[in-house]
Scaffold this active site. Structure first.
Site, PDB file in Angstrom:
ATOM      1  N   CYS A  17      -9.450  21.254  37.274  1.00 28.28           N
ATOM      2  CA  CYS A  17      -8.831  22.462  36.755  1.00 28.28           C
ATOM      3  C   CYS A  17      -8.177  23.251  37.879  1.00 28.28           C
ATOM      4  CB  CYS A  17      -9.870  23.333  36.060  1.00 28.28           C
ATOM      5  SG  CYS A  17     -10.824  22.468  34.802  1.00 28.28           S
TER       6      CYS A  17
ATOM      7  N   ARG B  71      -2.981  20.287  37.844  1.00 34.87           N
ATOM      8  CA  ARG B  71      -4.415  20.015  37.949  1.00 34.87           C
ATOM      9  C   ARG B  71      -5.089  19.887  36.580  1.00 34.87           C
ATOM     10  NH1 ARG B  71      -6.376  20.864  42.992  1.00 34.87           N
ATOM     11  NH2 ARG B  71      -8.472  21.023  42.139  1.00 34.87           N
TER      12      ARG B  71
ATOM     13  N   TRP C 222      -8.583  21.142  32.649  1.00 31.32           N
ATOM     14  CA  TRP C 222      -8.717  19.721  32.302  1.00 31.32           C
ATOM     15  C   TRP C 222     -10.139  19.572  31.790  1.00 31.32           C
ATOM     16  CZ3 TRP C 222     -11.667  15.434  33.413  1.00 31.32           C
ATOM     17  CH2 TRP C 222     -11.127  14.193  33.057  1.00 31.32           C
TER      18      TRP C 222
ATOM     19  N   ASN D 290     -13.925  25.492  38.191  1.00 34.55           N
ATOM     20  CA  ASN D 290     -13.436  24.120  38.308  1.00 34.55           C
ATOM     21  C   ASN D 290     -14.600  23.272  38.799  1.00 34.55           C
ATOM     22  OD1 ASN D 290     -12.055  21.719  38.872  1.00 34.55           O
ATOM     23  ND2 ASN D 290     -11.334  22.463  40.861  1.00 34.55           N
ATOM     24  N   GLY D 291     -14.942  22.223  38.051  1.00 37.92           N
ATOM     25  CA  GLY D 291     -16.053  21.371  38.457  1.00 37.92           C
ATOM     26  C   GLY D 291     -16.951  21.032  37.291  1.00 37.92           C
TER      27      GLY D 291
ATOM     28  N   GLU E 287       0.362  -1.366  41.383  1.00 35.00           N
ATOM     29  CA  GLU E 287       0.871   0.007  41.408  1.00 35.00           C
ATOM     30  C   GLU E 287       1.980   0.204  40.382  1.00 35.00           C
ATOM     31  OE1 GLU E 287       1.598   4.002  42.628  1.00 35.00           O
ATOM     32  OE2 GLU E 287      -0.138   2.673  42.546  1.00 35.00           O
TER      33      GLU E 287
ATOM     34  N   LYS F 113       1.859   2.899  37.239  1.00 32.13           N
ATOM     35  CA  LYS F 113       2.871   3.931  36.994  1.00 32.13           C
ATOM     36  C   LYS F 113       3.338   3.911  35.550  1.00 32.13           C
ATOM     37  CE  LYS F 113       2.718   6.009  40.618  1.00 32.13           C
ATOM     38  NZ  LYS F 113       1.303   5.686  40.446  1.00 32.13           N
TER      39      LYS F 113
ATOM     40  N   GLU G 157       0.569   5.260  33.292  1.00 32.58           N
ATOM     41  CA  GLU G 157       0.315   6.688  33.479  1.00 32.58           C
ATOM     42  C   GLU G 157       1.306   7.569  32.727  1.00 32.58           C
ATOM     43  OE1 GLU G 157      -1.609   7.622  37.795  1.00 32.58           O
ATOM     44  OE2 GLU G 157       0.438   6.840  37.821  1.00 32.58           O
TER      45      GLU G 157
ATOM     46  N   HIS H  16      -4.214 -18.476  34.735  1.00 36.65           N
ATOM     47  CA  HIS H  16      -5.646 -18.391  34.445  1.00 36.65           C
ATOM     48  C   HIS H  16      -5.940 -17.337  33.382  1.00 36.65           C
ATOM     49  CE1 HIS H  16      -6.804 -21.071  37.761  1.00 36.65           C
ATOM     50  NE2 HIS H  16      -5.761 -20.540  38.377  1.00 36.65           N
TER      51      HIS H  16
ATOM     52  N   LYS I 177      -3.840  15.766  38.501  1.00 39.44           N
ATOM     53  CA  LYS I 177      -3.406  15.295  39.809  1.00 39.44           C
ATOM     54  C   LYS I 177      -4.577  15.068  40.757  1.00 39.44           C
ATOM     55  CE  LYS I 177      -0.263  14.386  42.938  1.00 39.44           C
ATOM     56  NZ  LYS I 177       0.549  13.179  42.822  1.00 39.44           N
TER      57      LYS I 177
END
Length: 614
Positions: A2, A27, A74, A100-101, A487, A491, A494, A510, A609
């Site tokens: 957050c 955030r 968040w 936040n936490g 990566e 992307k 996301e 495989h 983020k």
């Protein structure tokens, strides 16, 4: 995860708080709220949704006040809704708090408070904390400062909090354990935030609280820092921020992500400036030089990270093993800390994090330190927790990265890892002088090559339009470009919400080959320097099953171009540095597809983020 922001001083707090929330919205953005001290009342407004939704409900209301706190969320405890949004007010209506936490023992604390007559409206751990502080203050008859300190000594978990009382208009209290918190020091005014961006235009003087510290802010008595466990006063270190306000604005780009993709030539150049000195045949990195014997004598290097940083670490594995001939393991920080890893004093741990606040990576660092390893950090945020927790390290100097999907952070991290591997290889004598100098000059040329690549964006837009509605993607790469495949797939997942998987190209047979048909786009990273013949064979296997191939190839390639559906050319470079080039078109591909699908590129659903909670 957050974002929190607070202000006390002579200005109207509300505009500062709202603008601060907008800068912190990366955030978390599932709900937002603000609380203002207004005489004998608390003006409280909060709602599910983004900061713009909060603005709409405050538009015709009184939001005056010189002291206020605000929050963008968040969700961890409780679904995103109006009631669970922060700030939260205590039962007696006198205390208001943002957080936040995660409070891990909130359930037992809540049960005890209910037994004492407290009631709860939300599902959050934060409402438990604000009522715990109230209970301590009323039971012990102590100041707000002391009530917060006593309450936090009963708490297990991570937090950054700001709390004020209806009974004192000149005073509020902040505290930190695990989650980031910075205090901006102005002229008879104070700012509090999760990072420094909300107050850059007002002051460049800042104090980053350490874990286990509280900040007590009083307009009459000033600012002091005390330890939570014993109330001992701590002399804070005041930093002069170097961050430029323009760096956190979009600068004419439609999205932060696109801006940050285009900033990569400068970000890489800034990362190696003063460190990479090819004309002197030298790499100069003060953090590594201080511990160079630890690196040289290391039995192995363990790289820990999460998400994109983990992918950068995988590129680092190839670099260190290839150039410095030292065994390397790359670990998810979240798994590393829980599997009782074997660590000795002859290990070097490289911890990678864009924010420098990633909770799992921090926990992995602390575990490794306890077992005697040397810890080297790579992060982008000056003064962050990882920068303070490690023995030594290197900043990436990529500049602020606001878009949730990392782009320039990845290439800057790979740049730092390349310089570390080159320096270690030179120190150990595992790189011939001529090869070493060639590598230095080639790394120096990478920003120019990326800048040239970015001019071909229109071709990637065309490819994106062709495949924007595909339900699945497969990404294949070999060697140094296997992490790039991972990566690239990340992307796309996301920001476009398209299912995508990255594989080593040889592993396609495989299992994943069963998925390939005429509806499956397969992105193949195939520069000529790096197992080229093998990857050509993999492309033929895809085409034999009617798969659609998008190939990332070296300039002038004709063999793959004749069989692929689309090719994107990248400048030629040495194999070790191909990830710095091949990742760029994959970033642009995911960006354009997301825009065409109407997705929120900078704030993708369910993501934040900086992952500061487990």
């Amino acid at each position: 995860m957050c974002g929190i922001v607070g202000y006390i001083g002579a200005r109207d707090a509300y505009p500062i708080l709202i603008n601060g929330l907008k800068r912190l919205e990366y955030r978390g953005y599932d709900s937002a709220g603000v609380a203002m001290l207004q005489g004998n009342n608390i003006g409280l407004y909060k709602c599910k949704g983004k900061v713009v939704d909060l603005e709409s409900i405050t538009e015709n209301n009184d939001v005056s006040g010189k002291l206020g706190i605000a929050h963008t969320r968040w969700a961890t405890h409780g679904e995103p809704n109006d009631i669970n949004s922060h700030p939260h007010v205590s039962n007696n209506g006198k205390l208001v708090l943002i957080h936040n936490g995660i409070i891990e023992n909130y359930a037992s604390l809540k049960e005890a408070l209910i037994a004492r007559g407290y009631t709860f409206n939300s599902e959050t751990d934060t409402e438990v904390l604000v009522n715990l502080i109230e209970d301590v203050q009323e039971t012990e008859k102590v100041s707000l400062e002391e009530a917060v300190r006593i309450a936090l000594n009963q708490v297990i978990g991570a937090y950054a909090i700001a709390v004020f009382s209806l009974e004192n208009s000149d005073h509020f209290v902040v505290a930190k354990m695990g989650s980031p918190l910075v205090v901006g020091l102005g002229n008879q005014e104070y700012f509090v935030a999760s990072d420094a961006t909300p107050f850059l235009e007002y002051t460049k003087k800042a104090v980053y609280l350490e874990d286990g510290e509280m900040g007590v802010i009083d307009l009459n008595e000033g600012f002091k820092v005390i330890r939570i466990n014993d109330s001992k006063v701590v002399d804070p270190y005041v930093q002069q921020l170097q961050l430029d306000l323009a760096a956190i604005e979009k600068g004419g780009y439609e999205h932060f992500m696109l801006k940050e993709i285009y900033e990569q030539p400068k970000a890489i150049e800034d990362t190696y400036r003063g460190r990479l000195l090819p004309e002197q045949n030298l790499i100069r990195m003060a953090g590594m030089e201080e511990y160079i014997e630890k690196f040289v004598q290391a039995d192995r290097i363990i790289i820990v990270g999460c998400g994109t940083s983990w992918h950068a670490g995988m590129v680092g594995e190839y670099l260190f093993e290839d150039l410095a001939r030292v065994p390397v393991e790359v670990e998810y920080a979240s798994e590393f800390r829980y599997r009782n890893p074997i660590i000795t004093s002859k290990d070097v741990i490289i911890a990678i994090s864009q924010s420098g606040e990633t909770a799992d990576t921090l926990a992995a660092i602390k575990l490794a330190k306890k077992r005697g390893a040397t810890i080297f950090g790579i992060c982008n945020v000056v003064g962050s927790s990882i920068a303070r927790e490690t023995h030594a390290g290197a900043y990436t100097h990529a500049g602020p990265e606001i878009g949730v999907a990392s782009t320039k952070a990845f290439t800057a991290q790979v740049t730092v890892l390349a310089m570390l591997a080159l320096k270690l290889g030179r120190e150990k004598g595992t790189i011939p002088t001529s090869k070493y100098q060639e590598l230095l000059w080639e790394l120096n040329s990478i920003p120019t090559k990326i800048a040239a690549m970015l001019k071909t964006d229109s071709q990637i837009t065309e490819i994106s339009n062709t495949y924007k509605d595909a339900p699945n993607f497969l990404y294949l790469g070999r060697g140094y470009n296997f992490p790039v495949a991972l990566e690239g797939a990340l992307k796309l997942k996301e920001i476009s919400y398209i299912h995508a998987e990255g594989y080593p190209a040889a592993e396609m047979k495989h299992g994943p080959i069963a998925l390939i048909d005429e509806n499956m786009p397969v992105v193949v990273i195939a520069p000529k320097n790096g197992h080229y013949e093998k990857i050509v064979s993999n492309i033929q296997e895809v085409k034999a099953r009617s798969g659609k191939v998008i190939a990332i190839v070296s300039e002038g390639d004709t063999e793959i171009k004749s069989s692929a559906d689309f090719t994107i050319e990248v400048p030629d470079t040495l194999e070790a540095f191909t990830p710095l080039l091949t990742t760029i078109p994959l970033q642009l591909l995911s960006y354009h597809i997301a825009v065409m699908r109407g997705c929120n590129v900078d704030q993708p659903r369910n993501l934040a983020k900086s992952v500061t909670v487990e």
